[in-house]
Design a protein around this motif. Structure first.
Motif, PDB file in Angstrom:
ATOM      1  N   GLY A 180      -7.604   7.139   6.587  1.00  0.00           N
ATOM      2  CA  GLY A 180      -7.353   5.762   6.911  1.00  0.00           C
ATOM      3  C   GLY A 180      -5.873   5.638   7.215  1.00  0.00           C
ATOM      4  N   VAL A 181      -5.539   5.231   8.437  1.00  0.00           N
ATOM      5  CA  VAL A 181      -4.151   5.262   8.908  1.00  0.00           C
ATOM      6  C   VAL A 181      -3.576   3.850   8.953  1.00  0.00           C
ATOM      7  CG1 VAL A 181      -2.689   5.744  10.922  1.00  0.00           C
ATOM      8  CG2 VAL A 181      -4.415   7.399  10.198  1.00  0.00           C
ATOM      9  N   ILE A 182      -2.326   3.744   8.515  1.00  0.00           N
ATOM     10  CA  ILE A 182      -1.613   2.467   8.502  1.00  0.00           C
ATOM     11  C   ILE A 182      -0.741   2.370   9.741  1.00  0.00           C
ATOM     12  CG2 ILE A 182       0.130   1.111   7.286  1.00  0.00           C
ATOM     13  CD1 ILE A 182      -0.927   2.480   4.688  1.00  0.00           C
ATOM     14  N   ASP A 183      -1.000   1.359  10.554  1.00  0.00           N
ATOM     15  CA  ASP A 183      -0.194   1.095  11.744  1.00  0.00           C
ATOM     16  C   ASP A 183       0.874   0.073  11.363  1.00  0.00           C
ATOM     17  OD1 ASP A 183       0.642   1.052  14.408  1.00  0.00           O
ATOM     18  OD2 ASP A 183      -0.693  -0.625  14.889  1.00  0.00           O
ATOM     19  N   VAL A 184       2.139   0.422  11.541  1.00  0.00           N
ATOM     20  CA  VAL A 184       3.236  -0.443  11.100  1.00  0.00           C
ATOM     21  C   VAL A 184       3.783  -1.271  12.259  1.00  0.00           C
ATOM     22  CG1 VAL A 184       3.890   1.147   9.243  1.00  0.00           C
ATOM     23  CG2 VAL A 184       4.997   1.341  11.484  1.00  0.00           C
ATOM     24  N   VAL A 185       4.465  -2.348  11.910  1.00  0.00           N
ATOM     25  CA  VAL A 185       5.151  -3.171  12.893  1.00  0.00           C
ATOM     26  C   VAL A 185       6.351  -2.377  13.424  1.00  0.00           C
ATOM     27  CG1 VAL A 185       6.416  -5.322  13.279  1.00  0.00           C
ATOM     28  CG2 VAL A 185       4.431  -5.293  11.747  1.00  0.00           C
ATOM     29  N   PRO A 186       6.448  -2.142  14.722  1.00  0.00           N
ATOM     30  CA  PRO A 186       7.512  -1.269  15.256  1.00  0.00           C
ATOM     31  C   PRO A 186       8.922  -1.697  14.851  1.00  0.00           C
ATOM     32  CG  PRO A 186       5.879  -1.721  16.943  1.00  0.00           C
ATOM     33  CD  PRO A 186       5.524  -2.592  15.778  1.00  0.00           C
ATOM     34  N   ASP A 187       9.175  -3.002  14.856  1.00  0.00           N
ATOM     35  CA  ASP A 187      10.520  -3.479  14.517  1.00  0.00           C
ATOM     36  C   ASP A 187      10.736  -3.651  13.021  1.00  0.00           C
ATOM     37  OD1 ASP A 187      11.082  -3.560  17.223  1.00  0.00           O
ATOM     38  OD2 ASP A 187      10.434  -5.648  17.426  1.00  0.00           O
ATOM     39  N   ASP A 188       9.668  -3.500  12.223  1.00  0.00           N
ATOM     40  CA  ASP A 188       9.757  -3.660  10.770  1.00  0.00           C
ATOM     41  C   ASP A 188       8.777  -2.686  10.129  1.00  0.00           C
ATOM     42  OD1 ASP A 188      10.151  -4.435   8.198  1.00  0.00           O
ATOM     43  OD2 ASP A 188       9.454  -6.504   8.442  1.00  0.00           O
ATOM     44  N   PRO A 189       9.157  -1.398  10.043  1.00  0.00           N
ATOM     45  CA  PRO A 189       8.207  -0.357   9.643  1.00  0.00           C
ATOM     46  C   PRO A 189       7.710  -0.436   8.209  1.00  0.00           C
ATOM     47  CG  PRO A 189      10.431   0.533   9.846  1.00  0.00           C
ATOM     48  CD  PRO A 189      10.486  -0.862  10.383  1.00  0.00           C
ATOM     49  N   ARG A 190       8.165  -1.416   7.444  1.00  0.00           N
ATOM     50  CA  ARG A 190       7.597  -1.609   6.106  1.00  0.00           C
ATOM     51  C   ARG A 190       6.475  -2.651   6.089  1.00  0.00           C
ATOM     52  NH1 ARG A 190      12.362  -1.232   1.477  1.00  0.00           N
ATOM     53  NH2 ARG A 190      12.866   0.971   1.847  1.00  0.00           N
ATOM     54  N   VAL A 248       0.846  -1.190   0.000  1.00  0.00           N
ATOM     55  CA  VAL A 248       0.000   0.000   0.000  1.00  0.00           C
ATOM     56  C   VAL A 248       0.884   1.243   0.000  1.00  0.00           C
ATOM     57  CG1 VAL A 248      -1.847   1.239   1.201  1.00  0.00           C
ATOM     58  CG2 VAL A 248      -1.715  -1.265   1.336  1.00  0.00           C
ATOM     59  N   ALA A 249       0.633   2.166  -0.911  1.00  0.00           N
ATOM     60  CA  ALA A 249       1.349   3.441  -0.904  1.00  0.00           C
ATOM     61  C   ALA A 249       0.752   4.342   0.163  1.00  0.00           C
ATOM     62  CB  ALA A 249       1.262   4.116  -2.264  1.00  0.00           C
ATOM     63  N   ALA A 250       1.612   5.003   0.924  1.00  0.00           N
ATOM     64  CA  ALA A 250       1.134   5.852   2.017  1.00  0.00           C
ATOM     65  C   ALA A 250       1.937   7.138   2.067  1.00  0.00           C
ATOM     66  CB  ALA A 250       1.246   5.114   3.350  1.00  0.00           C
ATOM     67  N   ILE A 251       1.274   8.183   2.520  1.00  0.00           N
ATOM     68  CA  ILE A 251       1.910   9.495   2.643  1.00  0.00           C
ATOM     69  C   ILE A 251       1.884   9.922   4.099  1.00  0.00           C
ATOM     70  CG2 ILE A 251      -0.253  10.739   2.171  1.00  0.00           C
ATOM     71  CD1 ILE A 251       1.472  12.863   0.713  1.00  0.00           C
ATOM     72  N   ARG A 252       2.965  10.545   4.550  1.00  0.00           N
ATOM     73  CA  ARG A 252       3.057  10.994   5.941  1.00  0.00           C
ATOM     74  C   ARG A 252       2.168  12.221   6.168  1.00  0.00           C
ATOM     75  NH1 ARG A 252       8.620   9.553   8.724  1.00  0.00           N
ATOM     76  NH2 ARG A 252       9.042   7.577   7.667  1.00  0.00           N
ATOM     77  N   GLN A 253       1.449  12.171   7.271  1.00  0.00           N
ATOM     78  CA  GLN A 253       0.595  13.283   7.664  1.00  0.00           C
ATOM     79  C   GLN A 253       0.787  13.541   9.154  1.00  0.00           C
ATOM     80  OE1 GLN A 253      -1.371  15.123   5.667  1.00  0.00           O
ATOM     81  NE2 GLN A 253      -0.871  13.931   3.838  1.00  0.00           N
ATOM     82  N   VAL A 271       3.915  -1.686   3.387  1.00  0.00           N
ATOM     83  CA  VAL A 271       3.623  -0.291   3.103  1.00  0.00           C
ATOM     84  C   VAL A 271       4.796   0.318   2.352  1.00  0.00           C
ATOM     85  CG1 VAL A 271       4.535   0.515   5.323  1.00  0.00           C
ATOM     86  CG2 VAL A 271       2.875   1.922   4.082  1.00  0.00           C
ATOM     87  N   TYR A 272       4.477   1.205   1.402  1.00  0.00           N
ATOM     88  CA  TYR A 272       5.497   1.950   0.670  1.00  0.00           C
ATOM     89  C   TYR A 272       5.363   3.416   1.051  1.00  0.00           C
ATOM     90  CZ  TYR A 272       8.175   4.080  -3.104  1.00  0.00           C
ATOM     91  OH  TYR A 272       9.089   4.824  -3.815  1.00  0.00           O
ATOM     92  N   ASP A 273       6.414   3.973   1.617  1.00  0.00           N
ATOM     93  CA  ASP A 273       6.414   5.360   2.078  1.00  0.00           C
ATOM     94  C   ASP A 273       6.663   6.291   0.891  1.00  0.00           C
ATOM     95  OD1 ASP A 273       6.752   7.804   3.356  1.00  0.00           O
ATOM     96  OD2 ASP A 273       7.880   6.954   5.029  1.00  0.00           O
ATOM     97  N   TYR A 274       5.676   7.125   0.607  1.00  0.00           N
ATOM     98  CA  TYR A 274       5.743   8.027  -0.551  1.00  0.00           C
ATOM     99  C   TYR A 274       6.949   8.961  -0.491  1.00  0.00           C
ATOM    100  CZ  TYR A 274       3.990  11.537  -3.926  1.00  0.00           C
ATOM    101  OH  TYR A 274       3.837  12.416  -4.978  1.00  0.00           O
ATOM    102  N   GLN A 275       7.428   9.274   0.717  1.00  0.00           N
ATOM    103  CA  GLN A 275       8.580  10.176   0.806  1.00  0.00           C
ATOM    104  C   GLN A 275       9.845   9.545   0.231  1.00  0.00           C
ATOM    105  OE1 GLN A 275       9.700  11.316   4.775  1.00  0.00           O
ATOM    106  NE2 GLN A 275      10.695   9.361   5.229  1.00  0.00           N
TER     107      GLN A 275
END
Length: 411
Positions: free
Chosen positions: A164-174, A150-155, A243-247
């Motif tokens: 709609g917010v993506i909660d990431v795995v703390p030890d594996d933020p992708r 999923v492509a996501a943008i930081r807000q 997740v793919y970070d748009y930045q």
């Protein structure tokens, strides 16, 4: 999967766009004009083809005639090389009903995937303004081993309740741990506690996994058959979503000012604000990036023309003038003028968006307005000056804007 996977792009373009009324009264949301010469769908399609993906289907449904015509006439690829951009209307292939959601749209169009036999399917929305190289997202997807990305943008975390917010795995933020719909108390990102990741509505799937997911969803009781609400969460539950970070996306020719720009133009206010981003002296969204062009077609229009009239010189500042525009002794500032717009002697257009064929009569004043195609403002008339008078004429007044629909007469 081979080192160079075969990719099919699916553009979801069936959106009704109720919040953009009256601009969507006679057209689908992806067909709404933007920045003078473009349609909203041109941004998604340009991103896809600039990324090197030249087999593209556009799923349409709601009031799709102008959208289908634009795609068919504008987006012509080399058939010799097997490339195409093909609009595909809802066909009722699996029952006597139209698309029930974006996930169902893909389910009802599985014949397109089965015929093309891709390794990867890129699924994108058709109504956002941005630049993105999807090949970088596909590369990360393949490397991750995930079935869905999923492509996501930081807000800012304070705005989390709007997305709609993506909660990431703390030890594996992708990796995605959970999908949260407009959360009020989200957890910030591991590397930036003051930010969250909001879904952009763009996805990459392993083709076989997508086919399985939408097929299973079609018979799931209670599902809304939505990509973001049902299909992606099913991958999250199976620990198959990344997740793919748009930045992290690097687009050739991007400037520091417009890098990472993304605008959801789902409301009249955001649609207007995106136009103001375009006309600013140092544009927040730069249309003049020739390394990553936005493709379109605006027909056989002559060059724009600015002339004096009646002893008055024309004054133009912070404005986008499309081909075919003629400004005759008028004043235009902080505005976007689409093809074939006419501004008459002594007229003033400020902070406005004028679509194809709009005529502003001599001495008329237009402020903070959006005028759809073929609106004619009589000489000496005023729009956006007195909101009570605008409402009395039957114009829509919202978010400080006065909006007239296509062919709407001046009451």
């Amino acid at each position: 999967m081979s080192a160079r996977p075969k990719v099919l792009a699916i553009v979801l373009a069936g959106g009704e766009g109720k919040r953009l009324m009256p601009l969507t009264a006679d057209r689908a949301k992806p067909a709404v004009p933007f920045a003078g010469i473009y349609r909203l769908i041109d941004f998604a399609l340009s991103n896809v083809v600039n990324s090197g993906y030249l087999q593209v289907v556009v799923l349409t449904q709601y009031k799709s005639h102008s959208l289908d015509r634009h795609v068919t006439q504008t987006w012509r690829m080399s058939s010799m090389l097997g490339n195409y951009v093909a609009p595909v209307p809802a066909q009722q292939r699996v029952g006597k009903h139209w698309y029930l959601g974006s996930g169902d749209a893909i389910f009802q169009s599985l014949n397109l995937i089965k015929d093309e036999k891709p390794d990867i399917v890129v699924v994108v929305g058709a109504d956002h303004v941005y630049r993105m190289d999807f090949s970088q997202m596909v590369s990360q997807h393949v490397e991750s081993g995930a079935a869905c990305t999923v492509a996501a943008i930081r807000q800012p975390i304070a705005m989390a309740d709007q997305f709609g917010v993506i909660d990431v795995v703390p030890d594996d933020p992708r990796r995605i741990r959970d999908f949260l719909e407009k959360p009020t108390d989200p957890t910030g990102l591991p590397d930036s506690p003051g930010e969250v990741l909001a879904s952009m509505g763009n996805y990459v799937f392993d083709a076989d996994a997508l086919v399985e997911a939408v097929t299973r969803d079609a018979t799931t009781e209670g599902s809304k058959h939505d990509m973001g609400g049902d299909i992606v969460p099913s991958f999250v539950r199976r620990n198959q979503a990344a997740v793919y970070d748009y930045q992290d996306n690097v687009v050739p020719g991007a400037t520091e000012r417009d890098k990472g720009y993304w605008r959801d133009v789902g409301t009249l206010g955001s649609y207007y604000a995106a136009h103001m981003d375009v006309v600013s002296p140092l544009p927040i969204f730069n249309l003049y990036n020739f390394d990553w062009p936005i493709y379109t077609s605006y027909g056989p229009q002559p060059p724009a023309k600015v002339v004096a009239s009646g002893g008055r010189g024309a004054q133009i500042d912070e404005a986008v003038l499309s081909p075919g525009v003629v400004v005759s002794g008028g004043h235009v500032s902080r505005s976007v003028l689409s093809p074939a717009v006419r501004v008459g002697e002594g007229a003033s257009v400020e902070g406005s968006v004028l679509m194809n064929g709009v005529i502003i009569g001599a001495g008329a004043v237009v402020r903070n307005a959006i005028l759809d195609k073929n609106v004619v403002v009589p000489p000496g008339a005023e729009i956006g000056v007195d909101t009570d008078a605008d409402r009395a004429r039957g114009f829509l007044v919202e978010d400080g804007l006065t909006v007239l629909g296509k062919d709407q007469p001046f009451g």
